[in-house]
Design a protein around this motif. Sequence first.
Motif, mmCIF file in Angstrom:
data_model
loop_
_atom_site.group_PDB
_atom_site.id
_atom_site.type_symbol
_atom_site.label_atom_id
_atom_site.label_comp_id
_atom_site.label_asym_id
_atom_site.label_seq_id
_atom_site.Cartn_x
_atom_site.Cartn_y
_atom_site.Cartn_z
ATOM 1 N N LEU A 128 11.864 6.279 -20.687
ATOM 2 C CA LEU A 128 10.949 5.860 -21.747
ATOM 3 C C LEU A 128 10.598 4.385 -21.597
ATOM 4 C CD1 LEU A 128 9.447 6.606 -24.347
ATOM 5 C CD2 LEU A 128 11.507 6.003 -25.624
ATOM 6 N N ALA A 129 11.565 3.557 -21.282
ATOM 7 C CA ALA A 129 11.319 2.123 -21.120
ATOM 8 C C ALA A 129 10.359 1.853 -19.963
ATOM 9 C CB ALA A 129 12.640 1.393 -20.886
ATOM 10 N N SER A 130 10.382 2.700 -18.940
ATOM 11 C CA SER A 130 9.515 2.480 -17.775
ATOM 12 C C SER A 130 8.039 2.572 -18.132
ATOM 13 C CB SER A 130 9.835 3.488 -16.670
ATOM 14 O OG SER A 130 9.411 4.796 -17.017
ATOM 15 N N SER A 131 7.709 3.315 -19.189
ATOM 16 C CA SER A 131 6.300 3.448 -19.592
ATOM 17 C C SER A 131 5.754 2.135 -20.124
ATOM 18 C CB SER A 131 6.150 4.545 -20.654
ATOM 19 O OG SER A 131 6.838 4.193 -21.849
ATOM 20 N N SER A 132 6.635 1.205 -20.501
ATOM 21 C CA SER A 132 6.192 -0.082 -21.041
ATOM 22 C C SER A 132 5.668 -1.016 -19.952
ATOM 23 C CB SER A 132 7.338 -0.768 -21.794
ATOM 24 O OG SER A 132 8.351 -1.174 -20.888
ATOM 25 N N LEU A 133 5.868 -0.679 -18.677
ATOM 26 C CA LEU A 133 5.403 -1.549 -17.593
ATOM 27 C C LEU A 133 3.895 -1.722 -17.607
ATOM 28 C CD1 LEU A 133 7.692 -0.367 -14.662
ATOM 29 C CD2 LEU A 133 7.731 -2.606 -15.770
ATOM 30 N N LYS A 134 3.186 -0.799 -18.258
ATOM 31 C CA LYS A 134 1.733 -0.907 -18.360
ATOM 32 C C LYS A 134 1.323 -1.891 -19.448
ATOM 33 C CE LYS A 134 1.336 4.003 -17.119
ATOM 34 N NZ LYS A 134 0.908 5.345 -17.594
ATOM 35 N N GLU A 135 2.302 -2.316 -20.246
ATOM 36 C CA GLU A 135 2.014 -3.191 -21.389
ATOM 37 C C GLU A 135 2.386 -4.644 -21.049
ATOM 38 O OE1 GLU A 135 0.537 -1.773 -23.872
ATOM 39 O OE2 GLU A 135 0.893 0.309 -23.246
ATOM 40 N N ASP A 136 2.376 -5.489 -22.080
ATOM 41 C CA ASP A 136 2.779 -6.881 -21.925
ATOM 42 C C ASP A 136 4.250 -6.965 -21.515
ATOM 43 O OD1 ASP A 136 1.986 -9.846 -22.748
ATOM 44 O OD2 ASP A 136 4.007 -9.484 -23.503
ATOM 45 N N ASP A 137 4.594 -7.989 -20.726
ATOM 46 C CA ASP A 137 5.968 -8.134 -20.242
ATOM 47 C C ASP A 137 6.974 -8.216 -21.380
ATOM 48 O OD1 ASP A 137 4.998 -8.081 -17.699
ATOM 49 O OD2 ASP A 137 5.385 -10.191 -17.233
ATOM 50 N N LYS A 138 6.573 -8.791 -22.509
ATOM 51 C CA LYS A 138 7.500 -8.910 -23.638
ATOM 52 C C LYS A 138 7.854 -7.541 -24.206
ATOM 53 C CE LYS A 138 6.281 -13.620 -25.010
ATOM 54 N NZ LYS A 138 5.747 -14.488 -26.087
ATOM 55 N N ILE A 139 6.917 -6.582 -24.116
ATOM 56 C CA ILE A 139 7.203 -5.222 -24.579
ATOM 57 C C ILE A 139 8.219 -4.568 -23.652
ATOM 58 C CG2 ILE A 139 6.199 -2.934 -24.960
ATOM 59 C CD1 ILE A 139 3.624 -4.310 -25.821
ATOM 60 N N THR A 140 8.047 -4.782 -22.344
ATOM 61 C CA THR A 140 9.020 -4.267 -21.377
ATOM 62 C C THR A 140 10.385 -4.890 -21.622
ATOM 63 O OG1 THR A 140 7.294 -3.940 -19.711
ATOM 64 C CG2 THR A 140 9.557 -4.042 -18.918
ATOM 65 N N PHE A 141 10.402 -6.177 -21.905
ATOM 66 C CA PHE A 141 11.665 -6.876 -22.180
ATOM 67 C C PHE A 141 12.389 -6.224 -23.354
ATOM 68 C CE2 PHE A 141 14.027 -10.223 -24.423
ATOM 69 C CZ PHE A 141 14.877 -10.648 -23.405
#
Length: 276
Positions: free
Chosen positions: A59-72
């Motif tokens: 699930l966290a890997s899907s955040s790579l398309k978003e802002d880096d802070k969201i991935t963080f």
Amino acid sequence: GRFPRVESLPGSMPMEKYDMETAKELLGSAREAASFSAEEYAELFADVMNCMLIDIVDLASSSLKEDDKITFEAINVVLDFMNHASVLFDETAMGSEITPVTYAGSLAKSKLEQMFSTYAVSGMMQMADNINNRIGLLRFVFNINEKKADGLLMRATTKSMMKMMKSEKGREEMQDMMKGMMGGADLEGMGDLMGLGDPYGDATPDIGELTQMLTAVKSMKDAGQIPPEELETLKTQFRNSFGSSIDDLVQQAKDERGALSDEEQKLLDLMKEILD
């Protein structure tokens, strides 16, 4: 939610917010009711932990398309889970040991490395609490060896520096660093001398203007107008922000030929001359 394949659970939610003591009591009661031996309990705990880890990492890997802070923040959830699960196991496993749980899902190694790099650089840029220990835990969870992790961090840090040079927001941040570097020196006079006008003005400088500003700072350093303690503070700030020294970044830029334009390389070289 975070566990999409879980359709229903018996009974109501046992707790609204995670509480270690409540979790220990619930697991202890379940273990006794099922008459599990210590070894059986330990292996079942590891199996469940492994399945849950796969789901939240995927699930966290899907955040790579978003802002880096969201991935963080998404990866912070992974690390919080690992910390809670590890402590809970130690408290309930009655001395049993298991092979440490690491990610065993289907994400490509390159994706995990991208997540690791993004998390590490974002955390260092934010000067997040306990970031070095959390980066170490993530490296372990993703099965990335130390030498590989060092290389990933170096490349990611250099790219972050290049991105800072090229973006308007990044140039504003670098301008702030220049102001801190100059300390209490007479900036207005130096700005006029270099053709910059008021260096504290609201306009965002471009790379050429930042280069002029750095040239002014270097002149001030050479003339002994910047206290040594100011430079030491800046060196620490630079390393904390980028996770590497200016020397490391310069070397990385040389290794990746063509990654920087002539203007960007000059800017980086001036930073090195000032911080040496």
